[in-house]
Design a protein around this motif. Structure first.
Motif, PDB file in Angstrom:
ATOM      1  N   PHE A 174      76.111 104.253  64.702  1.00 52.34           N
ATOM      2  CA  PHE A 174      76.707 105.522  65.129  1.00 52.34           C
ATOM      3  C   PHE A 174      75.594 106.552  65.302  1.00 52.34           C
ATOM      4  CE2 PHE A 174      79.049 109.548  64.265  1.00 52.34           C
ATOM      5  CZ  PHE A 174      79.938 109.482  65.333  1.00 52.34           C
ATOM      6  N   SER A 175      75.197 106.775  66.546  1.00 51.31           N
ATOM      7  CA  SER A 175      73.991 107.557  66.829  1.00 51.31           C
ATOM      8  C   SER A 175      74.108 109.029  66.451  1.00 51.31           C
ATOM      9  CB  SER A 175      73.633 107.443  68.316  1.00 51.31           C
ATOM     10  OG  SER A 175      74.665 107.981  69.132  1.00 51.31           O
ATOM     11  N   LEU A 176      75.305 109.609  66.526  1.00 47.09           N
ATOM     12  CA  LEU A 176      75.450 111.039  66.239  1.00 47.09           C
ATOM     13  C   LEU A 176      75.075 111.392  64.799  1.00 47.09           C
ATOM     14  CD1 LEU A 176      78.715 112.018  68.163  1.00 47.09           C
ATOM     15  CD2 LEU A 176      76.417 112.932  68.545  1.00 47.09           C
ATOM     16  N   ALA A 177      75.265 110.453  63.895  1.00 50.13           N
ATOM     17  CA  ALA A 177      74.873 110.716  62.500  1.00 50.13           C
ATOM     18  C   ALA A 177      73.363 110.911  62.406  1.00 50.13           C
ATOM     19  CB  ALA A 177      75.325 109.569  61.604  1.00 50.13           C
ATOM     20  N   TYR A 178      72.611 110.073  63.119  1.00 50.90           N
ATOM     21  CA  TYR A 178      71.153 110.188  63.120  1.00 50.90           C
ATOM     22  C   TYR A 178      70.721 111.478  63.809  1.00 50.90           C
ATOM     23  CZ  TYR A 178      71.371 105.226  61.918  1.00 50.90           C
ATOM     24  OH  TYR A 178      71.627 104.043  61.301  1.00 50.90           O
ATOM     25  N   TYR A 179      71.433 111.866  64.833  1.00 48.83           N
ATOM     26  CA  TYR A 179      71.132 113.105  65.560  1.00 48.83           C
ATOM     27  C   TYR A 179      71.176 114.297  64.598  1.00 48.83           C
ATOM     28  CZ  TYR A 179      72.095 117.146  68.575  1.00 48.83           C
ATOM     29  OH  TYR A 179      72.083 118.390  69.162  1.00 48.83           O
ATOM     30  N   HIS A 180      72.266 114.442  63.861  1.00 48.69           N
ATOM     31  CA  HIS A 180      72.411 115.573  62.945  1.00 48.69           C
ATOM     32  C   HIS A 180      71.468 115.455  61.750  1.00 48.69           C
ATOM     33  CE1 HIS A 180      75.811 117.510  64.921  1.00 48.69           C
ATOM     34  NE2 HIS A 180      76.351 116.315  65.094  1.00 48.69           N
ATOM     35  N   LEU A 181      71.291 114.231  61.236  1.00 49.70           N
ATOM     36  CA  LEU A 181      70.404 114.054  60.085  1.00 49.70           C
ATOM     37  C   LEU A 181      68.975 114.472  60.407  1.00 49.70           C
ATOM     38  CD1 LEU A 181      71.362 110.696  58.322  1.00 49.70           C
ATOM     39  CD2 LEU A 181      71.219 112.953  57.279  1.00 49.70           C
ATOM     40  N   GLY A 182      68.535 114.202  61.627  1.00 48.43           N
ATOM     41  CA  GLY A 182      67.185 114.581  62.006  1.00 48.43           C
ATOM     42  C   GLY A 182      66.933 116.066  61.818  1.00 48.43           C
ATOM     43  N   PHE A 183      67.897 116.892  62.184  1.00 51.65           N
ATOM     44  CA  PHE A 183      67.748 118.340  62.025  1.00 51.65           C
ATOM     45  C   PHE A 183      67.713 118.730  60.545  1.00 51.65           C
ATOM     46  CE2 PHE A 183      69.323 118.081  66.376  1.00 51.65           C
ATOM     47  CZ  PHE A 183      68.454 118.958  67.022  1.00 51.65           C
ATOM     48  N   ALA A 194      62.340 112.937  59.900  1.00 49.52           N
ATOM     49  CA  ALA A 194      63.113 113.461  61.023  1.00 49.52           C
ATOM     50  C   ALA A 194      62.766 112.701  62.300  1.00 49.52           C
ATOM     51  CB  ALA A 194      62.840 114.950  61.202  1.00 49.52           C
ATOM     52  N   GLN A 195      61.467 112.479  62.513  1.00 54.94           N
ATOM     53  CA  GLN A 195      61.024 111.753  63.713  1.00 54.94           C
ATOM     54  C   GLN A 195      61.617 110.346  63.757  1.00 54.94           C
ATOM     55  OE1 GLN A 195      56.922 110.617  63.678  1.00 54.94           O
ATOM     56  NE2 GLN A 195      56.846 110.150  65.854  1.00 54.94           N
ATOM     57  N   ILE A 196      61.509 109.618  62.650  1.00 61.07           N
ATOM     58  CA  ILE A 196      62.027 108.248  62.592  1.00 61.07           C
ATOM     59  C   ILE A 196      63.534 108.237  62.831  1.00 61.07           C
ATOM     60  CG2 ILE A 196      62.416 106.280  61.044  1.00 61.07           C
ATOM     61  CD1 ILE A 196      59.709 107.048  59.704  1.00 61.07           C
ATOM     62  N   THR A 197      64.231 109.210  62.245  1.00 61.55           N
ATOM     63  CA  THR A 197      65.690 109.283  62.373  1.00 61.55           C
ATOM     64  C   THR A 197      66.087 109.586  63.807  1.00 61.55           C
ATOM     65  OG1 THR A 197      65.832 110.075  60.093  1.00 61.55           O
ATOM     66  CG2 THR A 197      67.763 110.412  61.481  1.00 61.55           C
ATOM     67  N   TRP A 198      65.393 110.519  64.439  1.00 56.78           N
ATOM     68  CA  TRP A 198      65.706 110.848  65.836  1.00 56.78           C
ATOM     69  C   TRP A 198      65.380 109.685  66.777  1.00 56.78           C
ATOM     70  CZ3 TRP A 198      63.403 116.330  65.041  1.00 56.78           C
ATOM     71  CH2 TRP A 198      64.446 117.241  64.768  1.00 56.78           C
ATOM     72  N   GLU A 199      64.289 109.002  66.516  1.00 56.82           N
ATOM     73  CA  GLU A 199      63.929 107.857  67.360  1.00 56.82           C
ATOM     74  C   GLU A 199      64.974 106.742  67.244  1.00 56.82           C
ATOM     75  OE1 GLU A 199      59.956 107.003  66.100  1.00 56.82           O
ATOM     76  OE2 GLU A 199      59.053 108.478  67.454  1.00 56.82           O
ATOM     77  N   LYS A 211      69.360 113.860  74.015  1.00 58.69           N
ATOM     78  CA  LYS A 211      68.096 113.121  74.036  1.00 58.69           C
ATOM     79  C   LYS A 211      66.937 114.057  74.369  1.00 58.69           C
ATOM     80  CE  LYS A 211      65.757 109.215  76.229  1.00 58.69           C
ATOM     81  NZ  LYS A 211      65.871 108.103  77.212  1.00 58.69           N
ATOM     82  N   LYS A 212      67.130 114.910  75.381  1.00 56.14           N
ATOM     83  CA  LYS A 212      66.085 115.866  75.758  1.00 56.14           C
ATOM     84  C   LYS A 212      65.793 116.831  74.613  1.00 56.14           C
ATOM     85  CE  LYS A 212      66.940 115.876  80.760  1.00 56.14           C
ATOM     86  NZ  LYS A 212      67.447 116.673  81.911  1.00 56.14           N
ATOM     87  N   GLU A 213      66.860 117.257  73.930  1.00 58.66           N
ATOM     88  CA  GLU A 213      66.702 118.167  72.796  1.00 58.66           C
ATOM     89  C   GLU A 213      65.879 117.519  71.688  1.00 58.66           C
ATOM     90  OE1 GLU A 213      69.512 120.792  69.743  1.00 58.66           O
ATOM     91  OE2 GLU A 213      70.365 119.103  70.859  1.00 58.66           O
ATOM     92  N   ILE A 214      66.183 116.256  71.395  1.00 59.78           N
ATOM     93  CA  ILE A 214      65.466 115.526  70.348  1.00 59.78           C
ATOM     94  C   ILE A 214      63.992 115.364  70.715  1.00 59.78           C
ATOM     95  CG2 ILE A 214      65.173 113.243  69.313  1.00 59.78           C
ATOM     96  CD1 ILE A 214      68.217 112.973  69.313  1.00 59.78           C
ATOM     97  N   LEU A 215      63.724 114.947  71.951  1.00 59.14           N
ATOM     98  CA  LEU A 215      62.334 114.731  72.380  1.00 59.14           C
ATOM     99  C   LEU A 215      61.544 116.028  72.339  1.00 59.14           C
ATOM    100  CD1 LEU A 215      62.947 112.269  75.352  1.00 59.14           C
ATOM    101  CD2 LEU A 215      61.913 111.728  73.140  1.00 59.14           C
ATOM    102  N   PHE A 216      62.191 117.133  72.701  1.00 61.41           N
ATOM    103  CA  PHE A 216      61.540 118.441  72.629  1.00 61.41           C
ATOM    104  C   PHE A 216      61.192 118.794  71.187  1.00 61.41           C
ATOM    105  CE2 PHE A 216      61.850 123.041  71.950  1.00 61.41           C
ATOM    106  CZ  PHE A 216      60.867 123.490  72.818  1.00 61.41           C
ATOM    107  N   ARG A 217      62.122 118.544  70.268  1.00 60.78           N
ATOM    108  CA  ARG A 217      61.905 118.871  68.861  1.00 60.78           C
ATOM    109  C   ARG A 217      60.799 118.000  68.260  1.00 60.78           C
ATOM    110  NH1 ARG A 217      62.476 122.708  65.892  1.00 60.78           N
ATOM    111  NH2 ARG A 217      63.596 121.784  64.146  1.00 60.78           N
ATOM    112  N   ILE A 218      60.773 116.712  68.620  1.00 67.54           N
ATOM    113  CA  ILE A 218      59.727 115.822  68.103  1.00 67.54           C
ATOM    114  C   ILE A 218      58.357 116.322  68.559  1.00 67.54           C
ATOM    115  CG2 ILE A 218      58.733 113.504  68.268  1.00 67.54           C
ATOM    116  CD1 ILE A 218      61.589 112.405  68.353  1.00 67.54           C
TER     117      ILE A 218
END
Length: 375
Positions: A174-183, A194-199, A211-218
């Motif tokens: 379930f990818s959305l859990a990783y999305y929020h956990l990264g933040f 955070a990087q590992i979780t977002w990846e 995806k663009k938001e995550i890559l920008f944050r990384i």
């Protein structure tokens, strides 16, 4: 599970009253389990008919069900919870879907506390329920965002993180859990995590905007990630690799004292003592009272057998942290090397009093006793 926020929601129990069915009450045989036990009803279910001028009305099974859902969400340790669960499953075989629907509706209305109660009831009835866990976490996040009380904000954030981490264990795709956990991890300065979780989130698949938001944050956190990788290497005694990661950052962030500290630590442990001293002294121009840096300078000078300077820095560190057993022990060893046995005994005894189980201090006292015997 999920008990840390109970103190913030249990005042909702004031909105519940209890009724009891009469022994001769006419009720479907399937619901005979309700006789003789207190049945929770939301106060609004009782007051609404009165406000509408209806003085004679019956309490429906649906009202009882809503009251039970509320109570389960507020207090999942209540004495009759198992009976309520049995009733709800008999009353509606799709009760979980109903609770989820009502919870989402409340959340969309920004009624996050009531939505939270519904989702907490949902995961009490079905602890692996993905819908319940995810929306429970989202409600906790929303409440934390709006909370003015610092403790409340902290506890709801922790609750959200726990729920999301459970999802990654039980519903690992379930990818959305990783999305929020990264933040959450990034906000805790756990940048590599955070990087590992977002990846992982990207690998599982996420919509293009996220995806663009995550890559920008990384990319935005790239230097912090490199810093975390570097100091982790230093702490794990991978000194050359740690310095390789940290030194380029020092060219960009000359006043980042934490960064300089780990560079100094790496140099000292590699035996580059003069370079370490230079780095630690630079920190003192930024933070003159940084105790760990003063202690490290003491260790550097002790390694060079410059015990007068070592003594100076250990004593200065103790001005800001008087009851630190490690610094006292270091000073005791310096006094021992200087032949100041009485001073050494005094600070070592103070150190062992603060930390009676410290093996290094015990070894120092043993060595001091042997040296005094051969004087």
């Amino acid at each position: 599970m999920f008990e840390r926020i109970d103190q913030y929601i249990k005042d909702g129990l004031d909105r519940v009253v209890f009724i009891e069915l009469k022994k001769d009450a006419h009720i479907d045989y399937k619901f005979e389990i309700l006789k003789g036990i207190p049945i929770p009803i939301n106060i609004t279910e009782l007051t609404k008919p009165i406000k509408e001028g209806k003085m004679d009305y019956d309490i429906s099974l649906a009202s009882m069900a809503r009251g039970m859902i509320t109570l389960i969400g507020l207090d999942n340790d209540f004495k009759y919870i198992d009976v309520y669960k049995e009733f709800l499953n008999i009353f509606d075989e799709k009760i979980l879907e109903y609770i989820a629907y009502e919870g989402v509706k409340l959340a969309e209305e920004k009624n996050f506390h009531d939505a939270l109660i519904y989702f907490k009831a949902l995961i009490t009835l079905d602890e692996d329920n993905l819908n319940g866990l995810y929306n429970y976490a989202r409600c906790c996040q929303d409440i934390a965002l709006l909370a003015e009380d610092k403790d409340k904000k902290k506890e709801f954030k922790r609750e959200a993180i726990e729920a999301l981490e459970i999802i990654t264990e039980k519903h690992s795709d379930f990818s959305l859990a990783y999305y929020h956990l990264g933040f959450h991890y990034a906000n805790q300065s756990l940048f590599k995590k955070a990087q590992i979780t977002w990846e992982k989130c990207i690998d599982l698949g996420i919509d293009e905007e996220k995806k663009k938001e995550i890559l920008f944050r990384i990319e935005e956190l790239r230097d912090q990630i490199q810093y975390e990788e570097g100091y982790t290497c230093i702490l794990n005694n991978q000194l050359d690799l740690g310095l390789k990661k940290l030194l380029p950052l020092a060219e960009k962030y000359s006043d980042w004292w934490n960064l300089l500290f780990f560079i100094g630590l790496g140099h000292r442990q590699l035996g580059n003592t003069k370079e370490a001293i230079k780095t630690f002294k630079k920190i003192l121009t930024i933070k003159p009272t940084q105790v760990d840096t003063l202690n490290e300078l003491g260790l550097c000078y002790a390694a060079l057998n410059d015990f007068q300077h070592a003594e100076k820095y250990f004593k200065k560190a103790l001005q800001f942290k008087k009851e630190d057993s490690e610094i006292l022990c270091n000073l005791g060893m310096v006094y021992m090397e200087m032949g100041k046995f009485d001073e050494s005994k005094e600070v070592l005894e103070k150190s062992i009093k603060i930390n009676p189980n410290d093996e290094i201090t015990m070894q120092c006292i043993k060595k001091l006793n042997q040296m005094q015997e051969h004087r």
